[in-house]
Design a protein around this motif. Sequence first.
Motif, PDB file in Angstrom:
ATOM      1  N   GLN A 271       0.811  -1.227  -0.069  1.00  0.00           N
ATOM      2  CA  GLN A 271       0.142   0.063   0.101  1.00  0.00           C
ATOM      3  C   GLN A 271       0.847   1.191   0.051  1.00  0.00           C
ATOM      4  O   GLN A 271       2.033   1.188   0.370  1.00  0.00           O
ATOM      5  CB  GLN A 271      -0.941   0.041   1.046  1.00  0.00           C
ATOM      6  CG  GLN A 271      -1.956  -0.964   1.171  1.00  0.00           C
ATOM      7  CD  GLN A 271      -2.982  -0.843   2.249  1.00  0.00           C
ATOM      8  OE1 GLN A 271      -2.783  -0.196   3.543  1.00  0.00           O
ATOM      9  NE2 GLN A 271      -4.166  -1.497   2.342  1.00  0.00           N
ATOM     10  N   PRO A 272       0.340   2.414  -0.536  1.00  0.00           N
ATOM     11  CA  PRO A 272       1.084   3.508  -0.464  1.00  0.00           C
ATOM     12  C   PRO A 272       1.363   3.914   1.015  1.00  0.00           C
ATOM     13  O   PRO A 272       0.572   3.626   1.991  1.00  0.00           O
ATOM     14  CB  PRO A 272       0.079   4.619  -0.950  1.00  0.00           C
ATOM     15  CG  PRO A 272      -0.895   3.757  -1.886  1.00  0.00           C
ATOM     16  CD  PRO A 272      -0.917   2.477  -1.223  1.00  0.00           C
ATOM     17  N   GLY A 273       2.675   4.381   1.109  1.00  0.00           N
ATOM     18  CA  GLY A 273       3.231   4.652   2.584  1.00  0.00           C
ATOM     19  C   GLY A 273       3.941   3.511   3.214  1.00  0.00           C
ATOM     20  O   GLY A 273       4.715   3.624   4.036  1.00  0.00           O
ATOM     21  N   GLY A 274       4.027   2.228   2.508  1.00  0.00           N
ATOM     22  CA  GLY A 274       4.368   1.257   2.935  1.00  0.00           C
ATOM     23  C   GLY A 274       6.043   1.002   2.425  1.00  0.00           C
ATOM     24  O   GLY A 274       6.585   1.837   2.147  1.00  0.00           O
ATOM     25  N   SER A 275       6.481  -0.102   2.906  1.00  0.00           N
ATOM     26  CA  SER A 275       7.974  -0.437   2.893  1.00  0.00           C
ATOM     27  C   SER A 275       8.235  -1.887   2.288  1.00  0.00           C
ATOM     28  O   SER A 275       7.353  -2.771   2.480  1.00  0.00           O
ATOM     29  CB  SER A 275       8.571  -0.464   4.291  1.00  0.00           C
ATOM     30  OG  SER A 275       8.569   0.906   4.736  1.00  0.00           O
ATOM     31  N   LEU A 276       9.108  -1.942   1.370  1.00  0.00           N
ATOM     32  CA  LEU A 276       9.767  -3.237   0.669  1.00  0.00           C
ATOM     33  C   LEU A 276      11.170  -3.195   0.933  1.00  0.00           C
ATOM     34  O   LEU A 276      11.891  -2.011   0.839  1.00  0.00           O
ATOM     35  CB  LEU A 276       9.187  -3.573  -0.445  1.00  0.00           C
ATOM     36  CG  LEU A 276       7.647  -3.764  -0.931  1.00  0.00           C
ATOM     37  CD1 LEU A 276       7.462  -4.024  -2.330  1.00  0.00           C
ATOM     38  CD2 LEU A 276       7.531  -5.389  -0.208  1.00  0.00           C
TER      39      LEU A 276
ATOM     40  N   MET B 231      13.064   0.404   0.450  1.00  0.00           N
ATOM     41  CA  MET B 231      12.314   1.127  -0.076  1.00  0.00           C
ATOM     42  C   MET B 231      11.241   1.548   0.962  1.00  0.00           C
ATOM     43  O   MET B 231      10.511   0.806   1.368  1.00  0.00           O
ATOM     44  CB  MET B 231      11.560   0.833  -1.264  1.00  0.00           C
ATOM     45  CG  MET B 231      12.650   0.234  -2.332  1.00  0.00           C
ATOM     46  SD  MET B 231      11.727  -0.300  -3.799  1.00  0.00           S
ATOM     47  CE  MET B 231      10.957  -1.601  -3.410  1.00  0.00           C
ATOM     48  N   ASN B 232      11.102   2.886   1.557  1.00  0.00           N
ATOM     49  CA  ASN B 232      10.142   3.170   2.595  1.00  0.00           C
ATOM     50  C   ASN B 232       9.340   4.399   1.558  1.00  0.00           C
ATOM     51  O   ASN B 232       9.745   4.941   0.880  1.00  0.00           O
ATOM     52  CB  ASN B 232      10.941   3.865   3.628  1.00  0.00           C
ATOM     53  CG  ASN B 232      11.728   2.784   4.131  1.00  0.00           C
ATOM     54  OD1 ASN B 232      11.513   1.782   4.357  1.00  0.00           O
ATOM     55  ND2 ASN B 232      12.915   3.476   4.863  1.00  0.00           N
ATOM     56  N   SER B 233       8.064   4.755   2.588  1.00  0.00           N
ATOM     57  CA  SER B 233       7.451   5.670   1.906  1.00  0.00           C
ATOM     58  C   SER B 233       6.838   5.531   0.633  1.00  0.00           C
ATOM     59  O   SER B 233       6.781   6.271  -0.218  1.00  0.00           O
ATOM     60  CB  SER B 233       7.781   7.219   2.477  1.00  0.00           C
ATOM     61  OG  SER B 233       8.380   7.298   3.800  1.00  0.00           O
ATOM     62  N   LEU B 234       6.687   4.327   0.187  1.00  0.00           N
ATOM     63  CA  LEU B 234       6.257   4.078  -1.180  1.00  0.00           C
ATOM     64  C   LEU B 234       5.387   4.740  -1.726  1.00  0.00           C
ATOM     65  O   LEU B 234       4.347   4.923  -1.224  1.00  0.00           O
ATOM     66  CB  LEU B 234       6.315   2.387  -1.538  1.00  0.00           C
ATOM     67  CG  LEU B 234       7.595   1.808  -1.417  1.00  0.00           C
ATOM     68  CD1 LEU B 234       7.452   0.373  -1.145  1.00  0.00           C
ATOM     69  CD2 LEU B 234       8.231   2.118  -2.733  1.00  0.00           C
ATOM     70  N   LYS B 235       5.310   5.087  -3.070  1.00  0.00           N
ATOM     71  CA  LYS B 235       4.227   5.893  -3.837  1.00  0.00           C
ATOM     72  C   LYS B 235       3.566   5.218  -4.782  1.00  0.00           C
ATOM     73  O   LYS B 235       4.643   4.333  -5.481  1.00  0.00           O
ATOM     74  CB  LYS B 235       4.709   7.310  -4.226  1.00  0.00           C
ATOM     75  CG  LYS B 235       5.347   8.081  -3.241  1.00  0.00           C
ATOM     76  CD  LYS B 235       6.175   9.268  -3.823  1.00  0.00           C
ATOM     77  CE  LYS B 235       6.610  10.204  -2.730  1.00  0.00           C
ATOM     78  NZ  LYS B 235       7.300  11.561  -3.327  1.00  0.00           N
TER      79      LYS B 235
END
Length: 115
Positions: A13-18, A82-86
């Motif tokens: 989801q947006p805001g998530g991390s991988l 990757m943080n704060s994903l868009k």
Amino acid sequence: QVQLVESGGGLVQPGGSLRLSCVASGSAFSIYTMAWYRQAPGNQRELVATISNLGSTNYADSVKGRFAISRDNLKNTVYLQMNSLKPEDTAIYYCKAARTFSSYWGQGTQVTVSS
């Protein structure tokens, strides 16, 4: 020869991390500059981040402050946190190993950022 295998992609989801991983087989991993690229549908492949054999890093402006590249030479692995994903980060992410006269690519891992 270097073979690269990426993993860690998925749906977030947006805001998530991988965290993506790229494991290299073959010799002399530590002397390669490693990089992450990405390619979204209809777009050219673009550079996301690089890390030199000495650990110096560079980032695309679009990911600065959100992504972090690192490497573990004992494990022949490079990572992309990757943080704060868009949603605009959605793409296939590729790992690349490069030296002066040679380069190698992985097969890519899909990252999808969507609610």
